[in-house]
Design a protein around this motif. Structure first.
Motif, mmCIF file in Angstrom:
data_model
loop_
_atom_site.group_PDB
_atom_site.id
_atom_site.type_symbol
_atom_site.label_atom_id
_atom_site.label_comp_id
_atom_site.label_asym_id
_atom_site.label_seq_id
_atom_site.Cartn_x
_atom_site.Cartn_y
_atom_site.Cartn_z
ATOM 1 N N ALA A 1 0.828 -1.212 0.000
ATOM 2 C CA ALA A 1 0.000 0.000 0.000
ATOM 3 C C ALA A 1 0.853 1.248 0.000
ATOM 4 O O ALA A 1 0.518 2.257 -0.643
ATOM 5 C CB ALA A 1 -0.928 -0.018 1.211
ATOM 6 N N ASN A 2 1.965 1.206 0.744
ATOM 7 C CA ASN A 2 2.842 2.387 0.807
ATOM 8 C C ASN A 2 3.589 2.609 -0.497
ATOM 9 O O ASN A 2 3.978 3.739 -0.800
ATOM 10 C CB ASN A 2 3.837 2.233 1.959
ATOM 11 N N THR A 3 3.829 1.522 -1.241
ATOM 12 C CA THR A 3 4.569 1.665 -2.490
ATOM 13 C C THR A 3 3.647 1.864 -3.695
ATOM 14 O O THR A 3 4.099 1.759 -4.823
ATOM 15 C CB THR A 3 5.434 0.411 -2.724
ATOM 16 N N ALA A 4 2.342 2.068 -3.450
ATOM 17 C CA ALA A 4 1.412 2.316 -4.557
ATOM 18 C C ALA A 4 1.799 3.614 -5.258
ATOM 19 O O ALA A 4 2.280 4.559 -4.628
ATOM 20 C CB ALA A 4 -0.018 2.409 -4.035
ATOM 21 N N PRO A 5 1.616 3.675 -6.559
ATOM 22 C CA PRO A 5 1.978 4.900 -7.294
ATOM 23 C C PRO A 5 1.226 6.112 -6.739
ATOM 24 O O PRO A 5 0.058 6.021 -6.341
ATOM 25 C CB PRO A 5 1.567 4.570 -8.726
ATOM 26 N N LYS A 6 1.902 7.231 -6.731
ATOM 27 C CA LYS A 6 1.267 8.449 -6.223
ATOM 28 C C LYS A 6 0.082 8.859 -7.087
ATOM 29 O O LYS A 6 -0.888 9.420 -6.579
ATOM 30 C CB LYS A 6 2.301 9.577 -6.170
ATOM 31 N N SER A 7 0.152 8.579 -8.381
ATOM 32 C CA SER A 7 -0.962 8.944 -9.253
ATOM 33 C C SER A 7 -2.229 8.182 -8.881
ATOM 34 O O SER A 7 -3.339 8.731 -8.913
ATOM 35 C CB SER A 7 -0.589 8.659 -10.710
ATOM 36 N N VAL A 8 -2.076 6.901 -8.509
ATOM 37 C CA VAL A 8 -3.243 6.106 -8.113
ATOM 38 C C VAL A 8 -3.828 6.645 -6.819
ATOM 39 O O VAL A 8 -5.051 6.765 -6.665
ATOM 40 C CB VAL A 8 -2.846 4.625 -7.973
ATOM 41 N N ARG A 9 -2.960 6.991 -5.867
ATOM 42 C CA ARG A 9 -3.460 7.521 -4.602
ATOM 43 C C ARG A 9 -4.120 8.875 -4.783
ATOM 44 O O ARG A 9 -5.135 9.173 -4.158
ATOM 45 C CB ARG A 9 -2.302 7.622 -3.601
ATOM 46 N N ARG A 10 -3.563 9.704 -5.659
ATOM 47 C CA ARG A 10 -4.208 10.991 -5.941
ATOM 48 C C ARG A 10 -5.570 10.788 -6.599
ATOM 49 O O ARG A 10 -6.532 11.487 -6.276
ATOM 50 C CB ARG A 10 -3.301 11.842 -6.851
ATOM 51 N N ARG A 11 -5.644 9.827 -7.512
ATOM 52 C CA ARG A 11 -6.921 9.568 -8.177
ATOM 53 C C ARG A 11 -7.966 9.066 -7.184
ATOM 54 O O ARG A 11 -9.119 9.500 -7.208
ATOM 55 C CB ARG A 11 -6.723 8.548 -9.292
ATOM 56 N N ASN A 12 -7.568 8.156 -6.295
ATOM 57 C CA ASN A 12 -8.508 7.653 -5.289
ATOM 58 C C ASN A 12 -8.963 8.764 -4.344
ATOM 59 O O ASN A 12 -10.137 8.841 -3.973
ATOM 60 C CB ASN A 12 -7.865 6.520 -4.490
ATOM 61 N N ALA A 13 -8.016 9.634 -3.971
ATOM 62 C CA ALA A 13 -8.390 10.753 -3.103
ATOM 63 C C ALA A 13 -9.334 11.709 -3.807
ATOM 64 O O ALA A 13 -10.295 12.216 -3.223
ATOM 65 C CB ALA A 13 -7.129 11.495 -2.638
ATOM 66 N N GLY A 14 -9.069 11.936 -5.117
ATOM 67 C CA GLY A 14 -9.972 12.813 -5.881
ATOM 68 C C GLY A 14 -11.366 12.223 -6.025
ATOM 69 O O GLY A 14 -12.375 12.932 -5.875
ATOM 70 N N LEU A 15 -11.448 10.906 -6.284
ATOM 71 C CA LEU A 15 -12.752 10.256 -6.390
ATOM 72 C C LEU A 15 -13.492 10.289 -5.052
ATOM 73 O O LEU A 15 -14.716 10.491 -5.000
ATOM 74 C CB LEU A 15 -12.580 8.811 -6.869
ATOM 75 N N GLY A 16 -12.747 10.089 -3.963
ATOM 76 C CA GLY A 16 -13.384 10.169 -2.646
ATOM 77 C C GLY A 16 -13.916 11.559 -2.350
ATOM 78 O O GLY A 16 -15.010 11.715 -1.793
#
Length: 300
Positions: A21-36
């Motif tokens: 989870a910590n090594t997930a791409p930053k783009s994926v985490r930004r996208r998930n945060a934006g969708l949330g």
């Protein structure tokens, strides 16, 4: 040793999941945060009018009519008192009872008719069953107002005006096509092996529907019931034209607070909130079944 080894392996698995989870791409985490964030904004957007209506119902008519409305205005229950007839007005209990009767009874009739029809169209399909489904759905393409005059003349000539059972029949016929269409997709997920096993044991069709099909498709049945109940509870056109005093429903009673003289915004908000409570209570009570039912017919 085996218990210690399993504990160590469990700890390593948890550590591996955290590391992934910590090594997930930053783009994926930004996208998930934006969708949330978008989901939260959409939820607030839908809930805000309800909260505003509840706040307005707690204001006096003078404060509710100010433009822009005052958030710091003193709170009062006068709107609810007038809705429940404390000020000498008509009592809403009879109208609420009529709405509850028409909605519940028509929903039960819809389920009794839609379950065998959906069984015939899904588990034991007839010839050209897709044409049958399209025919059911085509009955909803006619605007309701187009059939209002014939229904009114029929009710007048048969003495059914201002009769709650006329609304029960109309609500049943209105919701039946949607119920058959929904439950057909739900019942298509029922394993045919269970039905064949019940038939081998000598079970007849009523027993198969009530003891085999219905328990498995209960989430879909709950979702269909809730939608039919909401449609019946909110219907106002037929209730406005075909009822008077005896069979008056809650939405028709609500329109009585809108007058050409005086202020009525707080009373209307209070009445709208109270009339919406049965639908909200039914939705919260069937929330788990509703989610399961909506996903049951979609997952193949």
């Amino acid at each position: 040793m085996s218990a210690t080894g399993s504990t160590v392996r469990g700890t390593e698995a948890k550590g591996g999941a955290k590391a992934a989870a910590n090594t997930a791409p930053k783009s994926v985490r930004r996208r998930n945060a934006g969708l949330g964030l978008i989901a939260w904004l959409a939820g607030i957007l839908f809930v805000l009018p309800v909260l505003w209506m509840a706040l307005t119902s707690l204001h006096s008519e003078t404060d509710a009519a100010t433009n822009p409305p005052s958030l710091a205005a003193p709170l009062t229950l006068d709107g609810y008192r007038e809705f429940f007839g404390a000020g000498g007005g008509p009592s809403p209990w009879f109208s609420l009872a009529n709405s509850l009767t028409a909605s519940v009874v028509s929903t039960l009739f819809v389920l009794l008719l839609a379950l065998p029809a959906a069984y015939a169209l899904s588990i034991r399909p007839v010839r050209k069953w897709t044409d049958v489904l399209f025919f059911f759905l085509s009955t909803k393409m006619l605007p309701v107002v187009a059939g209002l005059l014939p229904i009114y003349l029929f009710a007048k000539n048969t003495g059914m005006l201002d009769n709650i059972w006329l609304l029960v029949i109309l609500y049943t016929s209105m919701n039946l096509p949607i119920a058959v269409w929904m439950m057909q997709s739900f019942l298509a997920e029922v394993p045919t092996a269970l039905i064949e096993a019940a038939q081998i044991d000598g079970a007849r069709l009523p027993v198969i529907l009530t003891r085999v099909v219905a328990p498995i498709a209960m989430p879909g049945i709950a979702a269909t019931s809730l939608i039919c109940f909401i449609f019946s509870w909110n219907e106002m056109l037929f209730a406005r034209v075909l009822t008077g005093v005896i069979a008056q429903t809650a939405p028709v009673f609500l329109t009585g607070f809108i007058t050409s003289q005086g202020l009525f915004l707080a009373k209307v908000c209070a009445a709208s909130l109270v009339i919406s409570l049965p639908v909200l209570a039914a939705g919260f009570a069937a929330q788990d079944k509703l989610v399961q039912g909506l996903s049951l017919g979609a997952v193949k």
